[in-house]
Write a protein that holds these residues in place. Structure first.
Motif, PDB file in Angstrom:
ATOM      1  N   GLN A 239       0.682  -1.001   0.046  1.00  0.00           N
ATOM      2  CA  GLN A 239      -0.071  -0.019   0.027  1.00  0.00           C
ATOM      3  C   GLN A 239       0.854   1.009  -0.003  1.00  0.00           C
ATOM      4  O   GLN A 239       0.417   2.186  -0.447  1.00  0.00           O
ATOM      5  N   LEU A 240       2.009   1.032   0.581  1.00  0.00           N
ATOM      6  CA  LEU A 240       3.093   2.397   0.444  1.00  0.00           C
ATOM      7  C   LEU A 240       4.244   1.953  -0.450  1.00  0.00           C
ATOM      8  O   LEU A 240       4.490   0.620  -0.442  1.00  0.00           O
ATOM      9  N   ILE A 241       4.650   2.739  -1.466  1.00  0.00           N
ATOM     10  CA  ILE A 241       5.799   2.188  -2.209  1.00  0.00           C
ATOM     11  C   ILE A 241       7.046   2.482  -1.672  1.00  0.00           C
ATOM     12  O   ILE A 241       7.530   3.469  -0.798  1.00  0.00           O
ATOM     13  N   PRO A 242       8.289   1.771  -1.789  1.00  0.00           N
ATOM     14  CA  PRO A 242       9.645   2.094  -1.292  1.00  0.00           C
ATOM     15  C   PRO A 242      10.115   3.570  -2.142  1.00  0.00           C
ATOM     16  O   PRO A 242       9.933   3.628  -3.218  1.00  0.00           O
ATOM     17  N   LEU A 243      10.845   4.199  -1.598  1.00  0.00           N
ATOM     18  CA  LEU A 243      11.194   5.508  -2.034  1.00  0.00           C
ATOM     19  C   LEU A 243      12.816   5.399  -2.042  1.00  0.00           C
ATOM     20  O   LEU A 243      13.229   6.390  -2.849  1.00  0.00           O
ATOM     21  N   GLU A 244      13.489   4.573  -1.877  1.00  0.00           N
ATOM     22  CA  GLU A 244      14.821   4.806  -1.929  1.00  0.00           C
ATOM     23  C   GLU A 244      15.753   4.945  -2.943  1.00  0.00           C
ATOM     24  O   GLU A 244      16.564   6.051  -3.048  1.00  0.00           O
ATOM     25  N   GLN A 245      15.045   4.337  -3.976  1.00  0.00           N
ATOM     26  CA  GLN A 245      15.734   4.660  -5.286  1.00  0.00           C
ATOM     27  C   GLN A 245      15.222   5.820  -6.124  1.00  0.00           C
ATOM     28  O   GLN A 245      15.951   6.746  -6.524  1.00  0.00           O
ATOM     29  N   LEU A 246      14.047   6.429  -5.638  1.00  0.00           N
ATOM     30  CA  LEU A 246      13.375   7.541  -6.146  1.00  0.00           C
ATOM     31  C   LEU A 246      14.333   8.779  -5.404  1.00  0.00           C
ATOM     32  O   LEU A 246      14.476   9.864  -6.164  1.00  0.00           O
ATOM     33  N   ILE A 247      14.959   8.521  -4.118  1.00  0.00           N
ATOM     34  CA  ILE A 247      15.331   9.636  -3.318  1.00  0.00           C
ATOM     35  C   ILE A 247      16.761   9.859  -4.189  1.00  0.00           C
ATOM     36  O   ILE A 247      17.065  11.365  -4.324  1.00  0.00           O
ATOM     37  N   ASP A 248      17.404   9.024  -4.630  1.00  0.00           N
ATOM     38  CA  ASP A 248      18.742   9.436  -5.367  1.00  0.00           C
ATOM     39  C   ASP A 248      18.504  10.325  -6.566  1.00  0.00           C
ATOM     40  O   ASP A 248      19.389  11.417  -6.662  1.00  0.00           O
ATOM     41  N   ASP A 249      17.219  10.303  -7.387  1.00  0.00           N
ATOM     42  CA  ASP A 249      17.164  11.351  -8.317  1.00  0.00           C
ATOM     43  C   ASP A 249      16.032  12.251  -8.047  1.00  0.00           C
ATOM     44  O   ASP A 249      16.459  13.156  -8.905  1.00  0.00           O
ATOM     45  N   TYR A 250      15.277  12.348  -7.384  1.00  0.00           N
ATOM     46  CA  TYR A 250      14.162  13.197  -7.053  1.00  0.00           C
ATOM     47  C   TYR A 250      14.064  14.087  -5.767  1.00  0.00           C
ATOM     48  O   TYR A 250      13.173  14.750  -5.587  1.00  0.00           O
ATOM     49  N   ALA A 251      15.093  13.715  -4.957  1.00  0.00           N
ATOM     50  CA  ALA A 251      15.066  14.271  -3.577  1.00  0.00           C
ATOM     51  C   ALA A 251      16.479  14.632  -3.108  1.00  0.00           C
ATOM     52  O   ALA A 251      17.064  14.152  -2.425  1.00  0.00           O
TER      53      ALA A 251
END
Length: 529
Positions: free
Chosen positions: A132-144
């Protein structure tokens, strides 16, 4: 995004963003990424707007009694223009928020994201592993980039929010300002002066002061209407009993690993059934039974608690800052932790740098996860945090030596808490010394200095268990926490005799508190390796 503040920065960026939108309509740029799945919307990795075509996100949030509607807050109006991301908030009041949040997940009727959501580590793992929640660790590298920079600067943030499997399901507030991580102990110094009393140093001193507050009419109105002592009511769902938490350090009880835990020679001790805790509850029962502790301490709403602070008719209470009683701030002063019957004097309540765990999370129904993460990342810069906390330069605040301060006229309007989601706590953003002039004035700094000598050397955040262990901990804590809070409330209120203490301890054993302790011990051992 960590630029120096400058006058009219946001206005300039909005104009620039609109200009870029006109120049780059249609094709993406080198700084844009088109997600492989989902909407296919191009998301800029830096600069603004975040997306060329407007995007609308639906977010579930908690609204505090002091807040105005989120749609009317300057931060979301101005940032919507800058980012091209509009947010429609579903606002749930602080009282009852936990139940509404639980229902969202139980019914699987999910928003795109949860903002100011107060998700616990156990909740994030439960809902993350359920998909129900998505993991964010890969997105953080590019978008945070802002949040990633903070994790690099403060490695304890990463360890506090990362599961053993390597997943990050939620972002916290990042609080580098020490005084924003503790609740101060505020006492009515005007009453002390009128009654010729010294600041209390011990728990016995506090008792005597509270008796005087009750009996000697310190407000001078001829009525016995003073509230000697109060505290927040419990928010439920295993969050603990605030008055117990606030007084626990005087009885040698710490709050390590995000729970009722003492760490002694690397040994985890859950103290809920201990003799020290019995002494604490006996002390609170004495205060309650003698009408020294607010009879509404277990039931009043958050707005009522804040109103009691602002009334000036309360003798002793706990809060992070002086904002709720700002108009009568001179009436109060912060005091040090009280020394208990065995010489214990610990500031056990406190939060790690990764405070307000689970403040922001993205759900599996979100079609724009990259844009959502870039949207929230702005608030982990000092520029974004300034907009969130202070509103518009000129209209709401001015810069003095690079530090934002609310305008005097705006403060007099009484609308400060209505324009920002930080008022009421729990918003996902950076709280540093540069953006904290309002919550960290000299009075609060002095109150913090009273606590500093009694802070633990290390404040361990709640551990991130592996998925299987998290399920075990969740099952155990559901039963143990509910039982402990219900029975402790009864002990304090006199509805349950302390003759039942042995039975209380036995029931905690039956509920497998020893097994829970062992799981925390194993988690702590891994943290120390």
């Amino acid at each position: 995004m960590d630029k120096h503040w400058r006058r009219n920065a946001i206005s300039a960026m909005i104009i620039l963003g609109l200009g870029l939108a006109g120049c780059n309509s249609g094709a993406g740029t080198a700084n844009e990424a088109k997600p492989e799945g989902g909407s296919g919307t191009a998301v800029s990795k830096n600069g603004y707007p975040i997306v060329q075509e407007p995007v609308t996100l639906k977010m579930f949030t908690r609204i505090a009694p002091v807040n105005g509607p989120f749609k009317d807050m300057p931060v979301f109006q101005d940032y919507g223009k800058l980012s091209n991301v509009q947010v429609e908030f579903t606002e749930a009041p602080t009282d009852g928020f936990q139940e509404k949040k639980n229902l969202l997940f139980a019914s699987n009727e999910l928003p795109d994201a949860l903002y100011r959501s107060g998700l616990t580590p156990l909740e994030t793992i439960r809902y993350g592993t359920a998909g129900q929640l998505i993991p964010l660790e890969q997105l953080i590298d590019d978008y945070a980039p802002n949040f990633k920079k903070l994790m690099d600067q403060y490695p304890e943030i990463r360890s506090a929010i990362t599961t053993p499997e390597g997943h990050i399901y939620a972002l916290p507030a990042v609080v580098t300002l020490g005084s924003a991580r503790t609740d101060k102990k505020w006492i009515n110094q005007a009453w002390l002066k009128k009654l010729n009393l010294e600041e209390p140093v011990t728990t016995d001193d506090l008792y005597n002061v509270l008796v005087a507050f009750r009996d000697k009419d310190p407000n001078g109105n001829g009525k016995a209407d003073e509230i000697p002592m109060t505290a927040r009511a419990s928010s439920g769902s295993g969050q603990g009993i605030p008055v117990v938490t606030m007084m626990s350090g005087s009885f040698g009880l710490d709050q390590q690993l995000g729970y009722n835990i003492n760490l002694t020679d690397d040994k985890v001790e859950i103290w809920m059934g201990s003799e020290q805790n019995k002494e604490l509850l006996l002390y609170l029962n004495k205060l309650y039974s003698e009408e020294l502790l607010d009879p509404a301490v277990f039931s009043h709403k958050e707005a009522e608690y804040l109103a009691k602070q602002a009334s000036g008719n309360t003798g002793f209470f706990f809060d992070q800052t002086n904002n709720p009683f700002l108009e009568i701030a001179d009436q109060y002063t912060g005091i040090a932790p009280l020394e208990g019957p065995h010489g214990d004097r610990l500031q056990s309540q406190g939060a790690p740098i990764a405070r307000d765990f689970g403040a922001f999370a993205i759900t599996s129904v979100n079609k724009y996860p990259e844009a959502s993460l870039r949207w929230i990342d702005y608030f982990y810069s000092e520029e974004g945090s300034t907009l969130l906390r202070f509103g518009r330069e000129g209209e709401h605040y001015e810069l003095k030596d690079g530090i934002p301060y609310y305008n005097e006229d705006f403060l007099k309007s009484g609308n400060q808490a209505k324009i920002t989601p930080y008022a009421g706590g729990g918003a996902p953003h950076l709280i540093s010394e540069k953006v904290a002039s309002y919550i960290n004035p000299l009075q609060v700094q002095e109150a913090q200095r009273k606590l500093d000598p009694f802070m633990p050397e290390v404040r361990y955040a709640a551990p991130m268990f592996d998925e299987q262990t998290a399920q075990q901990v969740n099952i155990l804590r559901n039963d143990i926490d509910k039982y402990y809070e219900e029975q402790s409330t009864k002990f304090i209120a006199g509805a349950l005799s302390f003759d039942k203490w042995d039975e209380f301890q036995a029931t905690l054993k039956k509920l497998k508190i020893d097994e829970l302790e062992q799981l925390y011990q194993e988690a702590y051992d891994k943290m120390e390796k």
